[in-house]
Write an enzyme that holds these catalytic residues in place. Structure first.
Site, PDB file in Angstrom:
ATOM      1  N   ASP A   1       0.805  -1.224   0.000  1.00 33.05           N
ATOM      2  CA  ASP A   1       0.000   0.000   0.000  1.00 33.05           C
ATOM      3  C   ASP A   1       0.836   1.271   0.000  1.00 33.05           C
ATOM      4  O   ASP A   1       1.974   1.291   0.463  1.00 33.05           O
ATOM      5  CB  ASP A   1      -0.893   0.025   1.246  1.00 33.05           C
ATOM      6  CG  ASP A   1      -2.099  -0.884   1.114  1.00 33.05           C
ATOM      7  OD1 ASP A   1      -2.066  -1.805   0.279  1.00 33.05           O
ATOM      8  OD2 ASP A   1      -3.068  -0.679   1.858  1.00 33.05           O
TER       9      ASP A   1
ATOM     10  N   HIS B   1      -6.076   3.287  -4.154  1.00 35.68           N
ATOM     11  CA  HIS B   1      -5.986   3.516  -2.701  1.00 35.68           C
ATOM     12  C   HIS B   1      -6.285   4.979  -2.378  1.00 35.68           C
ATOM     13  O   HIS B   1      -5.771   5.515  -1.389  1.00 35.68           O
ATOM     14  CB  HIS B   1      -4.597   3.107  -2.220  1.00 35.68           C
ATOM     15  CG  HIS B   1      -4.480   2.884  -0.739  1.00 35.68           C
ATOM     16  ND1 HIS B   1      -5.469   2.325   0.042  1.00 35.68           N
ATOM     17  CD2 HIS B   1      -3.446   3.153   0.124  1.00 35.68           C
ATOM     18  CE1 HIS B   1      -5.053   2.262   1.296  1.00 35.68           C
ATOM     19  NE2 HIS B   1      -3.843   2.764   1.380  1.00 35.68           N
TER      20      HIS B   1
ATOM     21  N   HIS C   1      -4.724   9.437   0.155  1.00 36.74           N
ATOM     22  CA  HIS C   1      -4.777   8.591   1.349  1.00 36.74           C
ATOM     23  C   HIS C   1      -5.715   9.186   2.395  1.00 36.74           C
ATOM     24  O   HIS C   1      -5.364   9.347   3.571  1.00 36.74           O
ATOM     25  CB  HIS C   1      -3.386   8.377   1.952  1.00 36.74           C
ATOM     26  CG  HIS C   1      -3.291   7.114   2.742  1.00 36.74           C
ATOM     27  ND1 HIS C   1      -3.616   7.047   4.078  1.00 36.74           N
ATOM     28  CD2 HIS C   1      -2.963   5.861   2.391  1.00 36.74           C
ATOM     29  CE1 HIS C   1      -3.458   5.811   4.504  1.00 36.74           C
ATOM     30  NE2 HIS C   1      -3.073   5.069   3.496  1.00 36.74           N
TER      31      HIS C   1
ATOM     32  N   HIS D   1       3.383  -2.279   3.384  1.00 35.63           N
ATOM     33  CA  HIS D   1       3.483  -0.922   2.830  1.00 35.63           C
ATOM     34  C   HIS D   1       4.836  -0.719   2.156  1.00 35.63           C
ATOM     35  O   HIS D   1       5.869  -0.989   2.771  1.00 35.63           O
ATOM     36  CB  HIS D   1       3.288   0.113   3.942  1.00 35.63           C
ATOM     37  CG  HIS D   1       1.912   0.140   4.508  1.00 35.63           C
ATOM     38  ND1 HIS D   1       1.491  -0.751   5.468  1.00 35.63           N
ATOM     39  CD2 HIS D   1       0.842   0.933   4.224  1.00 35.63           C
ATOM     40  CE1 HIS D   1       0.217  -0.491   5.769  1.00 35.63           C
ATOM     41  NE2 HIS D   1      -0.202   0.520   5.027  1.00 35.63           N
TER      42      HIS D   1
HETATM   43 ZN    ZN Z   1      -2.675   3.094   3.028  1.00 36.17          ZN
END
Ligand code: ZN
Length: 292
Positions: A111, A162, A166, A258
């Site tokens: 991510d 995504h 964010h 991540h």
């Molecule tokens: Zn995220």
């Protein structure tokens, strides 16, 4: 790795310690970080290291999104500034978002990128182990690093939206605002890879709401959550990240990692340790581009 009751006990202790540390860190972070400045209210700060997706008002809190997980206190990750809570991904606050692959295969997801420091390292490790994964990219980062989006797709990995910035609180906004955020993100991705399918959407922080799930589905994207979360964004170190993933991974797991949003060298090092074990125990897949 050695398995047995002592390992299980150790994992349990580690989990308890991590949970305690997370709670303390959260309280500390809340007390240190004011929410009233415009920059922080977005949950993002930018410095020489690039964007950091930091703490943000949780759902149900002043300035936060309303009640995305109020009915599932203790399981909702919305209070996390980034993605993940280190807690159970189950519960009724997912609004139907997929938390597993639905097959025996395990999926690694990365991510918040792409990021020029860490994404190439992740891609190199995945290539070394002949593993395909899924990258949940942030729109502004895709816009800033289209070459990395191309590298991701060229290597056979799949993509997940995504959100543009964010935005952990996106689910509390109007359907029109959610729609334009997701479309803007897809446009940035498609500017880099015009023909790549974008059929997954992951809500930042896992802060799902009915509107965000509905809009994602209307735009042809399936909501994607996770089932294994080592909270790597809290920088627990490669050893803890590795231990959590290897002890919790099971057939069908969707693992949350991540490749951006802060110092991710620990995640890269953990990935280096995780891949030999995971590839020996499971078939790994990029999440399909034709989910049902
Ligand atoms: Zn995220």
């Amino acid at each position: 790795m050695t398995r047995g009751s002592s390992t299980a006990r150790a994992a349990g202790i580690v989990t308890l310690v991590v949970a305690g540390l997370l709670g303390s860190a959260y309280v500390l972070g809340r007390s240190l970080v004011p929410d009233q400045t415009p920059r922080q209210s977005t949950g993002v700060t930018t410095n020489a290291d690039g964007p950091h997706y930091a703490d943000q008002p949780g759902v149900g809190e002043p300035g936060g999104a309303p009640s995305a997980s109020a009915s599932a206190a203790g399981t909702g990750p919305a209070e996390a500034g980034q993605d993940g809570s280190g807690r159970d991904a189950g519960g009724d606050n997912l609004f139907g978002a997929h938390a597993t692959t639905g097959t025996p295969r395990l999926a690694l997801t990365f991510d918040d990128g792409p990021d020029p420091r860490y994404t190439p390292q992740v891609l190199a490790l995945l290539r070394e182990y002949d593993v395909r994964a899924t990258f949940c990219v942030v729109g502004e980062n895709a816009q800033n690093h289209p070459d990395l989006v191309q590298s991701i797709v060229d290597a056979g990995h799949t993509l997940c939206n995504h959100s543009w910035h964010h935005d952990v609180g996106l689910g509390a906004r109007s359907a029109d605002a959610i729609r334009s955020d997701l479309l803007r993100t897809n446009a940035a991705i498609r500017a880099a890879v015009p023909n790549a399918p974008i059929v997954w959407y992951r809500q930042p922080g896992g802060a799902w709401t009915y509107p965000v799930v509905s809009v994602a589905r209307q735009l042809g994207m399936t909501p994607l959550h996770w089932s294994v979360d080592p909270s790597d964004w809290e920088l627990p170190g490669a050893t803890k990240i590795t231990a959590t993933v290897l002890s919790q991974a099971e057939p069908g797991s969707v693992v949350l990692l991540h490749d951006a949003g802060g110092d991710r060298q620990g995640t890269v090092e953990a990935l280096r340790r995780i891949l030999p074990d995971l590839t020996a125990r499971f078939e790994l897949e990029a999440l399909p581009t034709d989910p049902t």
